[in-house]
Design a protein around this motif. Structure first.
Motif, PDB file in Angstrom:
ATOM      1  N   VAL A  61       0.830  -1.196   0.000  1.00 10.97           N
ATOM      2  CA  VAL A  61       0.000   0.000   0.000  1.00 10.97           C
ATOM      3  C   VAL A  61       0.869   1.253   0.000  1.00 10.97           C
ATOM      4  CG1 VAL A  61      -1.927  -1.120   1.155  1.00 10.97           C
ATOM      5  CG2 VAL A  61      -0.140  -0.035   2.521  1.00 10.97           C
ATOM      6  N   THR A  62       0.278   2.347  -0.401  1.00 11.24           N
ATOM      7  CA  THR A  62       0.947   3.647  -0.350  1.00 11.24           C
ATOM      8  C   THR A  62       0.424   4.412   0.849  1.00 11.24           C
ATOM      9  OG1 THR A  62       1.165   3.722  -2.757  1.00 11.24           O
ATOM     10  CG2 THR A  62       1.374   5.805  -1.569  1.00 11.24           C
ATOM     11  N   THR A  63       1.304   4.781   1.749  1.00 13.80           N
ATOM     12  CA  THR A  63       0.898   5.500   2.953  1.00 13.80           C
ATOM     13  C   THR A  63       0.918   6.999   2.712  1.00 13.80           C
ATOM     14  OG1 THR A  63       3.148   5.662   3.831  1.00 13.80           O
ATOM     15  CG2 THR A  63       1.898   3.666   4.375  1.00 13.80           C
ATOM     16  N   GLN A  64       0.204   7.728   3.562  1.00 10.76           N
ATOM     17  CA  GLN A  64       0.240   9.191   3.496  1.00 10.76           C
ATOM     18  C   GLN A  64       1.600   9.730   3.927  1.00 10.76           C
ATOM     19  OE1 GLN A  64      -1.875  11.476   2.390  1.00 10.76           O
ATOM     20  NE2 GLN A  64      -3.460  10.027   1.792  1.00 10.76           N
ATOM     21  N   TYR A 428      -1.795   4.901  11.242  1.00 10.36           N
ATOM     22  CA  TYR A 428      -0.605   4.236  10.701  1.00 10.36           C
ATOM     23  C   TYR A 428      -0.191   4.837   9.362  1.00 10.36           C
ATOM     24  CZ  TYR A 428      -1.371   0.559  14.207  1.00 10.36           C
ATOM     25  OH  TYR A 428      -1.533  -0.130  15.377  1.00 10.36           O
ATOM     26  N   SER A 429      -1.155   5.061   8.489  1.00  7.04           N
ATOM     27  CA  SER A 429      -0.837   5.626   7.175  1.00  7.04           C
ATOM     28  C   SER A 429      -0.215   7.013   7.310  1.00  7.04           C
ATOM     29  CB  SER A 429      -2.107   5.700   6.326  1.00  7.04           C
ATOM     30  OG  SER A 429      -1.840   6.292   5.073  1.00  7.04           O
ATOM     31  N   ALA A 430      -0.760   7.826   8.218  1.00  9.00           N
ATOM     32  CA  ALA A 430      -0.218   9.174   8.425  1.00  9.00           C
ATOM     33  C   ALA A 430       1.243   9.130   8.839  1.00  9.00           C
ATOM     34  CB  ALA A 430      -1.039   9.913   9.463  1.00  9.00           C
ATOM     35  N   LEU A 431       1.621   8.102   9.579  1.00  6.19           N
ATOM     36  CA  LEU A 431       2.991   7.959  10.062  1.00  6.19           C
ATOM     37  C   LEU A 431       3.893   7.219   9.089  1.00  6.19           C
ATOM     38  CD1 LEU A 431       2.165   7.046  13.767  1.00  6.19           C
ATOM     39  CD2 LEU A 431       3.424   9.083  13.030  1.00  6.19           C
TER      40      LEU A 431
END
Length: 467
Positions: A61-64, A428-431
């Motif tokens: 996945v691609t995180t923020q 989690y994605s934000a980090l």
């Protein structure tokens, strides 16, 4: 000088009636040993990091990857959503002192309850399509912190979201950074590290103007006596580790001692955890305000803390919710003072752009007229608030019906209610953490998913926050 002579000399300089925290050596069972490590200075620094090879699945996945830090504010007791951040004016019931105003992008907002936060609305994104799973405080509060059903197969051993963050951020820590990665303020009942190593448990503290307890050698008789005790400890223990290995618990305790030692008499600790009466007053002069103040100072210190949990309780208002003395208004003032000052200081220091703020309660409260006791009971519909880390503020995502009881517009691409697992994935994605990770190191061998069913895309982050 022989070892025996060194021992006797140090012993005379280390009176046992002034034993500091780090040298109390009770006989503990293995289970009790790890329970104790979850609190105070002793609660954080133990054990080696888990092996990266134990992560066996990634969905690519691609995180923020927008945030460096997270401040998670837990509103224990469940705030009434329709009286606050999903405001609904109930004729004949809502006090005129709530003074709702129609704010572009937000809708009705009770400026009488939050006169200071009114000026921060451009930073806030309010998700109104949030729906809780459970109406029992303890169950819901645990679910919030572990991002999964506490009664599920892995619920009893699941780590706090902050513990996952602590584990993931471990490789980024510098040798000079001595603060815990996961800090819990006014959160004595914060969920711990679950089956993770105890070093990832929350470091629990109650903010005080005098600073962090047990980090000064003064109580031990000063630096000289403290250093002598430190030497004595190693004089006693080091030979045992060589001649008769004491095993993992002793190794963990040794690592804990070393990390705790780094915080003693450290000026960075004093500067971050102490505060003036004037600053406390600026934050509202409350326990919550002091926690917010401490949070921004800790992040400004840049000593390794990446996840901070703050608890503000008292929202369980089954009766007299509109009482001017003990009801919603004074508690909202506490929140208004502390959170507005926190947002302002983070903005001024430049830390807001790299710090994700998340605020939510366990669930919402019943809609419409008050109960016969003048209160509101438990209700599944609720809100959640996000700010910082590039989140586009000044707007509400999702819309409820005119009563606030049900969602009319979900406000995001998954076209369903926003759930606790989605909150977890968003953090989690934000980090920059892959929320689809699965570990094979859990005690049951079932495979521990960071976010349940995320590999099947059942849950995922609210990317619209950054749209």
């Amino acid at each position: 000088m022989t070892d025996k002579q060194k021992f006797e000399r140090l012993l005379t300089r280390c009176p046992v009636n002034h034993s500091p925290l780090f040298f109390e050596r009770p006989h503990l069972s293995r289970r009790r040993f790890f329970q104790i490590l979850g609190s105070g200075v002793s609660g954080y620094f133990v054990a080696a990091p888990l092996r990266a090879g134990e992560v066996v699945s990634r969905a690519g996945v691609t995180t923020q990857n927008k945030a460096k830090n997270v401040i998670f504010i837990l509103l224990s007791g469940a705030m009434s959503h329709i009286d606050t951040f999903d405001f609904k004016n109930v004729p004949g019931a809502t006090p005129s002192t709530f003074a709702p105003e129609n704010v572009t992008g937000i809708g009705l907002f009770p400026t009488g309850l939050f006169p200071k936060l009114k000026n921060n609305l451009s930073d806030l994104a309010i998700v109104r399509s949030m729906r809780a799973y459970a109406l029992v405080h303890g169950l819901a509060r645990t679910w919030m912190q572990i991002g999964r059903n506490p009664t599920s197969a892995l619920g009893a051993i699941a780590p706090n979201i902050g513990s996952v963050v602590a584990l993931e951020m471990e490789p980024q820590r510098l040798a000079t950074q001595v603060f815990p990665t996961f800090l819990a303020l006014n959160s004595g009942d914060a969920i711990g590290a679950g089956y993770f190593a105890a070093r990832y448990a929350p470091f629990k503290a109650e903010p005080a103007a005098t600073g962090l307890r047990n980090t000064s050698s003064t109580a031990a008789g000063g630096p000289g006596v403290f250093n002598d005790r430190w030497s004595l400890l190693h004089l006693l223990d080091d030979p045992l580790r060589v001649r008769s290995p004491l095993g993992k618990p002793a190794e963990d305790m040794d690592a804990f001692y070393a990390q705790a030692r780094a915080m003693v008499d450290n000026p960075a600790v004093a500067q971050a955890f102490m505060f003036s009466a004037a600053d406390s007053q600026r934050y509202g002069n409350t326990a919550f305000g002091n926690a917010c103040l401490t949070s921004q100072q800790v992040l400004a210190a840049n000593q390794g803390t990446r996840y901070i949990q703050i608890t503000l309780g008292g929202w369980d208002m089954h009766q007299d919710i509109y009482d001017a003395t003990d009801g919603l208004a004074p508690l909202c003032k506490t929140l208004d003072d502390g959170l507005s000052a926190l947002l302002g200081d983070l903005q001024s220091s430049g830390l807001l752009h790299e710090t994700l703020i998340v605020m939510q309660g366990e669930f919402g409260r019943t809609v419409g007229p008050l109960t016969g006791d003048g209160g509101r009971d438990h209700f599944l519909q609720q809100f959640i608030l996000f700010a910082g880390a590039g989140v586009k503020g000044g707007r509400a995502l999702g819309r409820t019906d005119p009563t606030g009881g049900f969602v009319e517009d979900y406000g995001w691409s998954r076209n369903r209610e926003f759930r606790l697992e989605d909150v977890q994935a968003t953090i989690y994605s934000a980090l920059g953490i892959d929320w689809t990770k699965i570990r094979t190191d859990d005690p049951f061998g079932r495979g521990f998913e960071y976010v349940p069913y995320a590999k099947d895309d059942v849950y995922g982050p609210l990317n619209e926050l950054w749209a």
